[in-house]
Scaffold this motif. Structure first.
Motif, PDB file in Angstrom:
ATOM      1  N   UNK A 212       0.825  -1.190   0.000  1.00  0.00           N
ATOM      2  CA  UNK A 212       0.000   0.000   0.000  1.00  0.00           C
ATOM      3  C   UNK A 212       0.867   1.251   0.000  1.00  0.00           C
ATOM      4  N   UNK A 213       0.444   2.280  -0.717  1.00  0.00           N
ATOM      5  CA  UNK A 213       1.139   3.577  -0.799  1.00  0.00           C
ATOM      6  C   UNK A 213       2.492   3.491  -1.493  1.00  0.00           C
ATOM      7  N   UNK A 214       2.714   2.447  -2.271  1.00  0.00           N
ATOM      8  CA  UNK A 214       3.991   2.348  -2.996  1.00  0.00           C
ATOM      9  C   UNK A 214       4.022   3.373  -4.125  1.00  0.00           C
ATOM     10  N   UNK A 215       5.194   3.898  -4.401  1.00  0.00           N
ATOM     11  CA  UNK A 215       5.395   4.903  -5.464  1.00  0.00           C
ATOM     12  C   UNK A 215       6.370   4.344  -6.486  1.00  0.00           C
ATOM     13  N   UNK A 216       5.853   3.460  -7.328  1.00  0.00           N
ATOM     14  CA  UNK A 216       6.706   2.747  -8.264  1.00  0.00           C
ATOM     15  C   UNK A 216       6.617   3.376  -9.647  1.00  0.00           C
ATOM     16  N   UNK A 217       7.770   3.680 -10.214  1.00  0.00           N
ATOM     17  CA  UNK A 217       7.860   4.176 -11.584  1.00  0.00           C
ATOM     18  C   UNK A 217       9.139   3.632 -12.193  1.00  0.00           C
ATOM     19  N   UNK A 218       9.291   3.856 -13.489  1.00  0.00           N
ATOM     20  CA  UNK A 218      10.468   3.375 -14.213  1.00  0.00           C
ATOM     21  C   UNK A 218      11.757   3.904 -13.579  1.00  0.00           C
TER      22      UNK A 218
END
Length: 487
Positions: A212-218
């Motif tokens: 939860x609340x993860x901020x995943x991007x390339x």
């Protein structure tokens, strides 16, 4: 990796000379257990006490954070297996240098050497000493971050002391390393065992809704990998001593398959231990993660944690100092750097000019940089050449079919590692560009200019400027060319 004693260094010089005369390499007594211990001892250092906070900051949640740590271990294992095939196919010490030479010629190999001398090795030394300074100063500033000027001064002092110890008495550095390595394993064991006990007591609330609340991007994943892989750096160290490993065709891949997964398990367990006592927010707010862990779990004996972490980090710095100094020494001997850097102390048989040069460059990196910027700078540079080296393995599958391959891995492994390397290099530039990456590229390009002037056209280093510098420093440091000692 402790410092090598003066007598051992002299033996290395003599064996190198014998090899050049009769084509025979010295086969040392390093067995499988030595290979495993070298991998574990080299990889586990300052990274696991510094990187957890940065990895979490980039992905934002516990679940992705633990996943990144495990994935970094898998990538390090795959990369090391690629290096195992290269190391048993081209049985020359020196790591990436002979592989790049064989596959692509002298220019990429020189650029690797140049980048190692001026970017990766000194920045690694600087990062480790900054990590030491953070943990050594943390107990004196409870509840807040230590001032940057204190951290930088303490890190610079650590570099100076380590440089002096390894220049003046390498034997003392070797004894010191044994103690510091033991301290490293003690603190790792304390954190892991404490975490297991807490889990057994039901401290699992911080693992609920872990994605939860993860901020995943390339870009964030790439930067998380940069910080995680920094903690795994050293996975290719066995290739630097391939000639000294007994039965390398068997022991090199076995050391990798056993050693790196063992480190991965330790790293995941340490991170789990951190999360048993800290939420994601608390971990991100901590000025020194292991110190906060010790305060909550080991009080009133919490002072043990910063003390032993400081021992661990200073041990890692001490352990890298001689090996990097030796790289500078070899570069000077081959004519890729000032000849003075290949000179040896008459009294102590240490490569004092090379070690001092290495320490000076590391201090320069400390002045403007912080740990996270230096890790990104280091990782960007090192994965350019890791990717290029693994690509060399693929190229030689087609161009050098005649080479004996005692260890032959499936072609899909180097292909995957090469593609991941490309992503790791390009992702931060595209998503979060920083000047550090530009500086790194400029350093690498400047190496090409140096190669053309001083190696290809053989511009004489000893004319005008370098000759008086060499003469005065030779008298000051009491150093002579290695040939005068070995003859």
């Amino acid at each position: 990796l402790g410092s090598v004693g003066g007598l051992q260094f002299r033996k290395l010089l003599i064996s190198s000379k014998i090899e050049s005369q009769n084509g025979l390499g010295w086969k040392g007594p390093l067995k499988l257990i030595h290979g495993i211990c070298m991998i574990v001892g080299t990889i586990i250092g300052s990274g696991i006490f510094v990187s957890p906070k940065s990895v979490l900051a980039n992905v934002g949640a516990v679940g992705p954070c633990l996943t990144v740590w495990a994935a970094c271990g898998v990538l390090a294992t795959l990369g090391a297996l690629c290096f195992a095939e290269l190391g048993t196919m081209i049985t020359k010490s020196g790591g990436e240098y002979p592989y790049l030479t064989e596959a692509f010629g002298p220019i990429p190999a020189f650029l690797f050497s140049w980048t190692s001398l001026l970017v990766t090795k000194p920045s690694s030394f600087a990062i480790i000493c900054l990590s030491f300074a953070e943990y050594a100063s943390a107990p004196f500033y409870p509840g807040c971050d230590p001032p940057q000027v204190v951290i930088k001064c303490l890190a610079a002092a650590a570099i100076v002391i380590i440089t002096i110890v390894n220049s003046l008495s390498v034997k003392l550095g070797s004894y010191l390393q044994n103690f510091l390595t033991a301290a490293k394993m003690i603190i790792v064991t304390i954190i892991i065992v404490s975490g297991i006990v807490l889990l057994a007591q039901g401290k699992t609330e911080n693992f609920k809704d872990s994605y939860k609340d993860s901020t995943i991007s390339f870009g964030s994943i790439a930067l998380a990998f940069y910080n995680g892989l920094w903690a795994y750096d050293g996975w290719n160290q066995l290739n630097y001593i391939t000639e000294e490993l007994r039965n390398p065709y068997r022991n090199l891949p076995l050391s990798i398959i056993i050693g790196i997964p063992l480190v991965t398990v330790c790293y995941v367990l340490i991170n789990i231990s951190y999360f048993t006592v800290m939420t994601s927010t608390e971990l991100l707010q901590s000025q020194a993660v292991a110190v906060t862990f010790g305060d909550r779990v080991l009080y009133p004996a919490s002072w043990i944690v910063p003390l032993f972490v400081a021992f661990s980090t200073i041990g890692s710095a001490n352990g890298t100092c001689f090996t990097a100094g030796r790289l500078v020494y070899v570069a000077g001997r081959e004519g890729h750097m000032l000849k003075l850097l290949s000179y040896i102390s008459v009294k102590r048989l240490t490569p004092a000019p090379a070690i001092i040069f290495y320490g000076i460059i590391a201090i320069i990196y400390i002045i403007p940089g912080d740990i996270n910027t230096l890790i990104n700078y280091f990782s960007f540079a090192v994965w350019i050449f890791y990717g290029l080296t693994v690509l060399a393995l693929i190229v030689m599958r087609f161009t050098r079919k005649d080479l004996n391959r005692p260890v032959k891995i499936p072609i899909i492994i180097p292909v995957v590692v090469t593609l991941v390397s490309i992503l790791l290099v390009l992702a931060p530039i595209i998503s979060e560009p920083e000047l550090a990456y530009l500086y790194c590229v400029l350093f690498i390009v400047s190496g090409f200019i140096v190669y053309v002037l001083f190696v290809h056209f053989k511009f004489n280093w000893s004319q005008k400027i370098s000759k008086p510098i060499t003469m005065h420093l030779q008298m000051l440091l009491e150093v002579v060319p290695a040939e005068e000692i070995t003859e």
